[in-house]
Design a protein around this motif. Structure first.
Motif, short mmCIF file in Angstrom:
data_model
loop_
_atom_site.label_atom_id
_atom_site.label_comp_id
_atom_site.label_asym_id
_atom_site.label_seq_id
_atom_site.Cartn_x
_atom_site.Cartn_y
_atom_site.Cartn_z
N VAL A 85 0.86 -1.19 0.00
CA VAL A 85 0.00 0.00 0.00
C VAL A 85 0.89 1.23 0.00
N TRP A 86 0.31 2.40 -0.33
CA TRP A 86 1.16 3.59 -0.36
C TRP A 86 1.66 3.91 1.06
N GLY A 87 2.95 4.28 1.09
CA GLY A 87 3.66 4.43 2.35
C GLY A 87 4.61 3.27 2.62
N ALA A 88 4.39 2.17 1.90
CA ALA A 88 5.27 1.01 2.07
C ALA A 88 6.49 1.13 1.17
N GLN A 89 7.40 0.20 1.30
CA GLN A 89 8.63 0.19 0.49
C GLN A 89 9.01 -1.24 0.17
N VAL A 90 9.83 -1.39 -0.85
CA VAL A 90 10.35 -2.71 -1.22
C VAL A 90 11.87 -2.62 -1.33
N HIS A 91 12.54 -3.72 -1.00
CA HIS A 91 13.99 -3.81 -1.07
C HIS A 91 14.37 -4.84 -2.14
N PHE A 92 15.35 -4.47 -2.96
CA PHE A 92 15.84 -5.37 -4.01
C PHE A 92 17.24 -5.83 -3.63
N ILE A 93 17.46 -7.13 -3.74
CA ILE A 93 18.74 -7.74 -3.37
C ILE A 93 19.17 -8.68 -4.49
N CYS A 94 20.43 -8.55 -4.90
CA CYS A 94 20.96 -9.42 -5.95
C CYS A 94 21.54 -10.70 -5.35
N SER A 95 21.55 -11.73 -6.13
CA SER A 95 22.16 -12.99 -5.70
C SER A 95 23.67 -12.85 -5.65
N ASP A 96 24.32 -13.80 -4.97
CA ASP A 96 25.78 -13.79 -4.90
C ASP A 96 26.37 -13.84 -6.31
N GLY A 97 27.36 -13.00 -6.53
CA GLY A 97 28.00 -12.96 -7.83
C GLY A 97 27.42 -11.92 -8.76
N PHE A 98 26.42 -11.14 -8.24
CA PHE A 98 25.79 -10.10 -9.05
C PHE A 98 25.72 -8.80 -8.25
N TYR A 99 25.73 -7.69 -8.97
CA TYR A 99 25.63 -6.39 -8.30
C TYR A 99 24.43 -5.62 -8.86
N LEU A 100 23.93 -4.69 -8.06
CA LEU A 100 22.68 -3.99 -8.36
C LEU A 100 22.94 -2.73 -9.19
N ILE A 101 22.16 -2.56 -10.23
CA ILE A 101 22.17 -1.33 -11.03
C ILE A 101 20.78 -0.71 -10.90
N GLY A 102 20.69 0.40 -10.21
CA GLY A 102 19.40 1.04 -9.95
C GLY A 102 19.22 1.29 -8.47
N LYS A 103 17.99 1.63 -8.08
CA LYS A 103 17.69 1.94 -6.69
C LYS A 103 17.44 0.65 -5.91
N PRO A 104 18.15 0.46 -4.79
CA PRO A 104 17.93 -0.76 -4.00
C PRO A 104 16.61 -0.71 -3.21
N ILE A 105 16.08 0.50 -2.95
CA ILE A 105 14.83 0.65 -2.20
C ILE A 105 13.89 1.55 -2.99
N VAL A 106 12.65 1.10 -3.20
CA VAL A 106 11.64 1.86 -3.93
C VAL A 106 10.43 2.04 -3.02
N HIS A 107 9.84 3.27 -3.01
CA HIS A 107 8.72 3.59 -2.13
C HIS A 107 7.43 3.72 -2.93
N CYS A 108 6.36 3.31 -2.31
CA CYS A 108 5.01 3.49 -2.87
C CYS A 108 4.49 4.83 -2.35
#
Length: 321
Positions: A85-108
């Motif tokens: 719901v709005w006000g919540a957030q999500v976290h993105f995590i890459c598997s071992d051997g990979f790195y993140l391109i973009g925002k690791p946390i996104v908000h609704c």
């Protein structure tokens, strides 16, 4: 009259509020922007004769939700509040051997009437490293590889110089690809490390014997009798060709001026005390044995005397007859 009910987080009045309301008057609420109304809940309140309003609450409205976001390829998504719901957030995590391109946390977040995510799903790219740095007078394994993957490692070693001093590898001998273009540590160094002969006056060496002492050579000392050590008894040859910590010194006497005297006198008194206790114990045993045999001897004499008396008494009447 009734006064206006308290404000709500999810509800707002449809009409303009008044200072007070007559008995029987009604007020109508609606859900605020970003909320949806649930069926079965009251949004109309009536001023009762006891000057109270029919109970209403925020339960009549629920927050609108953002679209559900899945995890990126070679990664996963986590909802800390188990909701989107709005006000919540999500976290993105890459598997071992990979790195993140973009925002690791996104908000609704709420934009007008409806909520939206303030970012896109990031990407998880494979972690790769360029070859590690080369070092002077040394080399590393797998030097023919152009690209290293995550956790792939190389091992450094020093070259052998013909007729020259032996080179020591100072630093981490093994490096591995720890991040995108990032190795686990700085490369080591090949250099000549020679520490001076570890001589301690009034002391002797227990371990680490040798003619030459190179990098990480370890020596353990102890002082001869009558001397005590000032410093560490273990030293290691450092990369600066010095002993770390510095060589200890052996000082005459004891760390506590009365310690030696106390030790010697204490030992003497302990011996004297043991001898005295032993002599007293032996004397007590002999005294007990002496008294035991004396009592036994006396007991036999008393029994013999009683027997003789009895014999005399038993034979006397016969003699008279």
């Amino acid at each position: 009259a009734c006064v206006l009910p308290p404000p709500f987080q999810a509800l707002e009045l449809v009409s303009k509020p008044k200072p007070y309301y007559e008995v029987g008057e009604e007020i109508t609420y609606k859900c605020k922007a970003g909320y949806d109304q649930l069926l079965g809940f009251l949004t109309i309140a009536t001023c009762e004769p006891n000057h109270t309003w029919v109970p209403i609450s925020d339960d009549a409205c629920i927050r609108r939700k953002c679209t559900y976001l899945g995890g990126p390829k070679n990664g996963r998504v986590e909802y800390p509040n188990s909701s989107h719901v709005w006000g919540a957030q999500v976290h993105f995590i890459c598997s071992d051997g990979f790195y993140l391109i973009g925002k690791p946390i996104v908000h609704c977040v709420l934009k007008g009437e409806y909520p939206e995510w303030d970012g896109k799903i990031p990407q998880c790219e494979k972690i790769l490293c360029s070859p590690p740095p080369k070092i002077k007078d040394g080399k590393y394994t797998f030097s023919d590889i152009e690209v290293f993957e995550y956790m792939e490692a190389v091992t450094y070693s020093c070259d052998k110089i013909p007729g020259g001093e032996e080179l020591s590898l100072v630093g981490q001998s093994e490096l591995y690809c720890a991040g995108n273009g990032v190795w686990s540590s700085s490369p080591p160094e090949c250099k000549v490390v020679r520490c001076p002969f570890p001589e301690v006056e009034n002391g002797k060496q227990l371990s680490g014997f040798g003619k030459k002492f190179s990098y990480k050579a370890t020596v353990v000392f102890e002082c001869i009798q009558g001397f005590y050590m000032n410093g560490s008894n273990t030293v290691v040859c450092s990369s600066a060709s010095t002993w770390d910590p510095p060589l200890p010194t052996c000082l005459k006497g004891y760390p506590n001026p009365t310690e030696g005297l106390f030790d010697d006198e204490f030992a003497k008194w302990i011996i004297v005390l043991i001898v005295l206790i032993s002599l007293v114990g032996v004397a007590i045993i002999f005294l007990w044995l002496y008294r035991y045999f004396q009592r036994r001897k006396k007991g036999k004499a008393d029994i013999r005397a009683q027997y003789n008396t009895y014999q005399k008494r038993s034979t006397t009447p016969a003699e008279q007859r």
